[in-house]
Design an enzyme around this catalytic site. Structure first.
Site, mmCIF file in Angstrom:
data_model
loop_
_atom_site.group_PDB
_atom_site.id
_atom_site.type_symbol
_atom_site.label_atom_id
_atom_site.label_comp_id
_atom_site.label_asym_id
_atom_site.label_seq_id
_atom_site.Cartn_x
_atom_site.Cartn_y
_atom_site.Cartn_z
ATOM 1 N N ARG A 12 0.832 -1.196 0.000
ATOM 2 C CA ARG A 12 0.000 0.000 0.000
ATOM 3 C C ARG A 12 0.857 1.232 0.000
ATOM 4 O O ARG A 12 2.037 1.149 0.287
ATOM 5 C CB ARG A 12 -0.894 -0.026 1.236
ATOM 6 C CG ARG A 12 -1.883 -1.149 1.050
ATOM 7 C CD ARG A 12 -2.664 -1.387 2.251
ATOM 8 N NE ARG A 12 -3.822 -2.202 1.860
ATOM 9 C CZ ARG A 12 -4.610 -2.782 2.728
ATOM 10 N NH1 ARG A 12 -4.396 -2.622 4.002
ATOM 11 N NH2 ARG A 12 -5.619 -3.501 2.312
ATOM 12 N N THR A 13 0.257 2.364 -0.329
ATOM 13 C CA THR A 13 1.005 3.612 -0.311
ATOM 14 C C THR A 13 1.538 3.850 1.091
ATOM 15 O O THR A 13 0.773 4.047 2.020
ATOM 16 C CB THR A 13 0.117 4.792 -0.721
ATOM 17 O OG1 THR A 13 -0.516 4.461 -1.929
ATOM 18 C CG2 THR A 13 0.938 6.036 -0.893
ATOM 19 N N GLN A 14 2.854 3.799 1.222
ATOM 20 C CA GLN A 14 3.430 4.051 2.536
ATOM 21 C C GLN A 14 4.229 5.338 2.544
ATOM 22 O O GLN A 14 4.707 5.776 3.553
ATOM 23 C CB GLN A 14 4.305 2.868 2.945
ATOM 24 C CG GLN A 14 3.440 1.794 3.582
ATOM 25 C CD GLN A 14 4.081 0.441 3.571
ATOM 26 O OE1 GLN A 14 5.280 0.335 3.436
ATOM 27 N NE2 GLN A 14 3.286 -0.586 3.727
ATOM 28 N N GLN A 15 4.362 5.920 1.402
ATOM 29 C CA GLN A 15 5.062 7.194 1.297
ATOM 30 C C GLN A 15 4.709 7.796 -0.052
ATOM 31 O O GLN A 15 4.411 7.073 -1.000
ATOM 32 C CB GLN A 15 6.560 6.949 1.375
ATOM 33 C CG GLN A 15 7.009 5.967 0.323
ATOM 34 C CD GLN A 15 8.495 5.735 0.381
ATOM 35 O OE1 GLN A 15 9.250 6.625 0.720
ATOM 36 N NE2 GLN A 15 8.903 4.534 0.032
ATOM 37 N N TRP B 54 -2.307 9.949 -0.367
ATOM 38 C CA TRP B 54 -1.327 10.798 0.331
ATOM 39 C C TRP B 54 -1.391 12.261 -0.131
ATOM 40 O O TRP B 54 -0.492 12.733 -0.813
ATOM 41 C CB TRP B 54 0.075 10.226 0.137
ATOM 42 C CG TRP B 54 0.925 10.425 1.337
ATOM 43 C CD1 TRP B 54 1.501 11.593 1.735
ATOM 44 C CD2 TRP B 54 1.293 9.445 2.316
ATOM 45 N NE1 TRP B 54 2.203 11.393 2.900
ATOM 46 C CE2 TRP B 54 2.100 10.095 3.277
ATOM 47 C CE3 TRP B 54 1.020 8.089 2.476
ATOM 48 C CZ2 TRP B 54 2.637 9.432 4.378
ATOM 49 C CZ3 TRP B 54 1.557 7.426 3.571
ATOM 50 C CH2 TRP B 54 2.351 8.096 4.509
#
Lengths: 252, 243, 282
Positions: free
Chosen positions: C40-43, C165
C-alpha cells in the site's frame, strides 16, 4: 548518511490518528444543562482554523460534544445523527437522552479494536425533566455525572470544577449544606471562567467559545435571553428550549 | 539443526540511578529500564502565590514509590532564612541533597557577606547551583517564596521557580511545580486574584493545592502551607483526602 | 534467468556485485516487491508542495506552483536503498504539473502530496460529475458537496490504512456563497478564510491571516491576486521544493477560471553578502 542512505532501514509507518486539541465541558443543573467547547482546531503547533465546532445539537433536548481526533469526531457525530434519524422514522419520536447515551456506548465499543480516538460528552434533559451529563471514554465506557471536562485542558479544568460545582474541600457554613444544583447564571460564569483560564495556560485552547444551554420545557431560562450574544435555536414551541452563546477567547 | 535459544528475561530493578538519562550510551538497549519519567518516581507538588504584602507557599506531604504510597509526612518546604522558603518537589533523594546544599551555601553567603541573603539573590543561587549539573541534573523543580527588602526598607513579595536545570521563572501571580503542576495551573488560574490579604491568600492557596492534588495520583496525603507576612510566618498543616 | 518480473529492466545492485563477478548461485537474492502481497502507499513518490487559497470579496482564489518533485531516494528496504539512490540522477523532474483542477461549474480543487494519488482523485471526481450530469435532473455538485465527497473518500481510505497521500483544498462560489475547505490523508477537514498546505501553512499563513481575517468582504480581486503572488514569491525563496512558475484559480459569480502559468520575478543579489548563499570569500 552522507551517501544518501540510512544507517538503519527506513520504514515509514502510516499513523491513522492525530490530535486536534481543544477542550469540551458540560455541567448539569436541576432543570437545565450547559454543554460547551472551544472552537480552535490545531495540529501540532499549527492552528488549522479558529472556528471548527465541537458541540452539536442532536435532538431538541440532546447535545453532543466531541474532542480528540477531529476526523473521527465528525464522522462519529454524523453516524450518531443518522442512527437518531432512523429511530425517529421508526418510532415517530426523538430518542430519549439515556437511550442516546447507551447508543453511543454501543457505537464506540463496536470499534473496540480500531477505536474512534474521541472523548464524548453528552448533555441534555432526561425524560423526568432533570439536567443530565454523560461522559464517555474512546471505547464506550460511560457514566452519568453532574459535570465533566475533557480534552487538552481536562487536567486544568476538572479540579476547578470539583471545587466550584461539587464544592470539594469546602465546608458549608454552620447549619447549612452545599446546594446540589447551582443556578444557571453561576454555572455560566464558571464555564466562561474555566475556558478563559484554560486559554491562558494551554496553547491548544482558544479563539472562540460555543456554549449550548438546554432548559427543561416549561421552566424558566433564568434571564438567559438577556445575556450578551445569545441565540435561541429551539425548533418547536412545545419542547425544551435550546440556546447557543458565542464568546471570543484569546487568539494567541 | 540448531534451535534458537530464547533470550533470558532480565529483571531490571527500577532504581532511580538506572534512569535512561543517567545511563552511559553503551548501556544495553534491551535492558534499559523504561519508565515515563524520573520526575514521577516519588511524586509531590508545590505551589507559591503572591498576595498583598504577603506571600504563601504550600506543598503536599506524600512520599511514594511510583504508585505505592510510603509516607504521609514527607515535607518538601524548607526555611532558607527567616523570610525565604524553598519548596523542592521531585526525586526524594535529591530533596535531601539539595536541602543540605542550599543550607551550606546560604550559610557561606551569610558568613562571607555578613548579612542575610535576599530572595532575588537566593533565586539566582538556586539557578546557578542547578545549572552546575546541566548534563546530569538533580531531578528537582524548586519553587521559592520570600519577602524582598526594597530600597525604602519595605518588604515586597517575591516568588520564583526554576526547572530542573535552573531556568528561572519569576512570576507576578503564582508558580507551580511537581506531578500535579497542570492541575495546579488550572485551579490557580481560576481562583487567584491580585492583592489578597494573608487570610484570603491562605484560603486561595489551600483550596488550589487540595483540589489539584485530589486529581493527581502521585500527590496528596495531607498538605502544609506557609504564609509569610512582614511580621510573622504562619504555618498550617492541612488535612486532606488520604486516597 | 531472473524469474521475478519486478526486477526486470532495473539497474543491477552494484553495491553487492559491481562487476557481476560472482557466480549466479552466489549472488545475493534479488527482492520481489510482491513477495509480501500488495504494497500500500506508505510514502508519497512524486510530490507537489504548498497550495494557497483565500476567500475574497467576490469568491475565492487558489494558487499552486507547477512542480512535481521526485523523491531524493526511495528508501523502501535496506537492499533497495542503494539502488534507489543510484537512480536519482536518471529521474525526470516534472515542471508543468497541473495541481489545480476544475470540478463541475463552481468548484476548483488544489492538491499537495502525491501527484499520482491526486490524479486518481481527479478521475474519481470527473466520474462523479459526469454521473451527476447524466441524471439530467438539473442538479450538480457545488464546492460543499465536493468537499464532503472528498472527506468521505479520504477518511474511508485512511480507515483501510491505505491512504491517498494528499492535502487538498476545495474552493468555490455558488448561490452567492463562498466556500473554502481542507481535507487531508487522515480525513481531517476544516474551513477558514485562508488556508495553506505544506510549507505554506508555516510560511504563507501568517501573511494571509493578517491580510484576510476579518477583511474578506473588503478584499478585491486585485488585492487577492497580489497577496497570493507575494506569498508564492516568499515560498519560492524559502521552499527548496518549489518552482517560480505557478497558476492561480479564481472562482466567483462568473464561474471558474484557471490562469496560464505565471512567472515569478526574483532577485538574488542580496545573497552576495551572505555566507552560505553566494560565492564564499573565506
Amino acid at each position: 548518511m552522507p551517501d544518501g542512505s540510512f544507517a538503519h532501514p527506513q520504514q515509514r509507518q502510516f499513523n491513522p490518528y492525530t490530535d486536534n486539541g481543544g477542550t469540551i465541558l458540560a455541567i448539569a443543573g436541576a432543570d437545565f444543562t450547559v454543554i460547551a467547547g472551544d472552537t480552535r482546531q490545531s495540529e501540532g503547533y499549527s492552528i488549522q482554523t479558529r472556528y471548527a465546532p465541537k458541540v452539536f445539537r442532536l435532538t431538541d433536548r440532546a447535545v453532543l460534544a466531541v474532542n480528540g481526533f477531529a476526523a473521527d469526531g465528525n464522522m462519529f457525530v454524523k453516524k450518531v445523527k443518522q442512527r437518531l434519524e432512523w429511530y425517529r422514522h421508526a418510532h415517530a419520536k426523538d430518542m430519549p437522552l439515556r437511550a442516546i447515551a447507551r447508543l453511543i456506548q454501543t457505537m464506540l465499543y463496536a470499534q473496540r479494536f480500531f477505536p474512534y480516538y474521541v472523548y464524548n460528552i453528552l448533555g441534555g434533559i432526561e425524560e423526568d425533566g432533570t439536567g443530565a451529563v454523560y461522559s464517555f471514554d474512546p471505547v464506550g465506557s460511560y457514566e452519568r455525572e453532574a459535570c465533566r471536562a475533557a480534552g487538552a485542558a481536562q487536567s486544568l479544568v476538572q479540579p476547578f470544577l470539583d471545587n466550584q460545582i461539587y464544592f470539594k474541600n469546602q465546608k458549608a457554613a454552620a447549619g447549612q449544606t452545599h446546594p446540589t444544583h447551582l443556578p444557571l447564571s453561576d454555572v455560566l460564569s464558571i464555564v466562561i471562567d474555566s475556558f478563559t483560564s484554560a486559554t491562558e495556560r494551554h496553547i491548544e485552547v482558544g479563539d472562540g467559545l460555543e456554549i449550548f444551554v438546554v432548559v427543561t420545557k416549561g421552566h424558566s431560562p433564568q434571564g438567559l435571553e438577556s445575556i450578551r450574544n445569545v441565540q435561541e435555536v429551539t425548533t418547536r414551541a412545545d419542547t425544551d428550549r435550546m440556546f447557543v452563546i458565542r464568546r471570543e477567547l484569546k487568539k494567541d | 539443526m540448531e534451535e534458537a535459544l530464547e533470550q533470558p528475561q532480565l529483571r531490571v530493578f527500577l532504581h532511580p540511578l538506572l534512569h535512561p538519562a543517567l545511563l552511559p550510551v553503551s548501556y544495553p538497549r534491551d535492558i534499559r529500564p523504561t519508565w515515563s519519567s524520573i520526575m514521577e518516581y516519588n511524586g509531590g507538588s508545590v505551589i507559591a502565590m503572591v498576595g498583598k504584602d504577603c506571600v504563601a507557599i504550600a506543598s503536599d506531604l506524600r512520599l511514594g514509590n511510583q504508585a505505592l504510597g510510603i509516607s504521609s509526612n514527607f515535607t518538601k518546604i524548607f526555611p532558607m532564612t527567616n523570610r525565604i522558603f524553598l519548596g523542592l518537589p521531585g526525586l526524594a533523594t535529591d530533596v535531601t541533597t539539595l536541602k543540605e546544599t542550599f543550607r551550606y551555601r546560604v550559610n557561606m553567603y551569610t558568613i562571607k557577606e555578613e548579612r542575610e541573603i535576599e530572595p532575588e539573590t537566593f533565586a539566582h543561587l538556586v539557578s546557578s547551583t542547578l545549572y552546575e549539573r546541566r548534563f546530569g541534573p538533580y531531578f528537582i523543580e524548586p519553587v521559592m517564596a520570600g519577602l524582598q527588602k526594597a530600597a525604602d526598607g519595605s518588604l515586597k513579595p517575591y516568588i520564583a521557580a526554576t526547572d530542573l536545570i535552573g531556568c528561572l521563572n519569576f512570576a507576578k501571580d503564582f508558580v507551580v511545580a511537581g506531578t500535579a503542576s497542570s492541575k495546579l495551573f488550572g485551579v490557580a488560574e481560576g481562583l487567584w486574584e491580585p492583592d489578597l490579604g494573608p487570610e484570603d491568600l491562605f484560603e486561595t492557596i489551600s483550596q488550589t493545592l487540595l483540589n489539584a492534588v485530589d486529581r493527581d495520583a502521585y500527590s496528596g496525603w495531607g498538605a502544609e502551607v506557609y504564609v509569610l507576612t512582614k511580621d510573622k510566618v504562619i504555618k498550617r498543616t492541612l488535612k486532606g483526602r488520604m486516597d | 534467468m531472473d524469474h521475478f518480473p519486478t526486477n526486470w529492466g532495473r539497474p543491477r545492485n552494484d553495491a553487492f556485485d559491481p562487476y557481476g563477478t560472482y557466480p549466479i548461485h552466489q549472488r545475493p537474492a534479488t527482492k520481489d516487491n510482491f513477495a509480501e502481497g500488495v504494497q500500500r502507499t506508505q510514502q508519497p513518490i512524486v510530490t507537489g508542495t504548498s497550495v494557497l487559497a483565500i476567500q475574497y470579496k467576490d469568491g475565492i482564489m487558489m494558487a499552486a506552483d507547477n512542480l512535481g518533485s521526485p523523491p531524493p531516494f526511495l528508501p523502501l528496504t535496506q537492499s533497495d536503498r542503494i539502488l534507489s539512490a543510484a537512480s536519482y540522477g536518471s529521474l525526470a523532474r516534472f515542471k508543468d504539473i497541473q495541481r489545480l483542477h476544475q470540478v463541475g461549474n463552481s468548484t476548483v480543487i488544489g492538491a499537495s502530496g502525491d501527484m499520482s494519488d491526486f490524479q486518481a482523485i481527479q478521475s474519481l471526481l470527473d466520474e462523479v460529475v459526469i454521473d451527476e450530469f447524466t441524471q439530467g435532473d438539473g442538479h450538480d455538485l457545488g464546492p460543499a458537496e465536493v468537499h464532503e465527497y472528498l472527506s468521505r473518500v479520504m477518511y474511508s481510505r485512511r480507515s483501510k490504512i491505505d491512504p491517498l497521500w494528499n492535502s487538498i483544498l476545495v474552493g468555490g462560489f455558488r448561490d452567492g456563497k463562498r466556500f473554502l475547505g481542507y481535507i487531508d490523508l487522515l480525513g481531517t477537514t476544516y474551513s477558514s478564510p485562508s488556508i495553506a498546505t505544506g510549507y505554506g501553512a508555516y510560511i504563507a499563513i501568517p501573511i494571509l491571516r493578517s491580510a484576510v481575517d476579518g477583511r474578506v468582504d473588503e478584499l478585491t480581486e486585485e488585492n487577492a491576486r497580489n497577496l497570493l503572488h507575494e506569498c508564492m514569491r516568499v515560498l519560492f525563496y524559502r521552499d527548496a521544493r518549489s518552482l517560480d512558475k505557478y497558476q492561480i484559480a479564481t472562482v466567483n459569480a462568473s464561474g471558474v477560471h484557471i490562469s496560464d502559468q505565471v512567472h515569478l520575478d526574483t532577485s538574488w543579489s542580496f545573497a552576495e553578502g551572505i555566507r552560505g548563499y553566494g560565492a564564499q570569500t573565506q
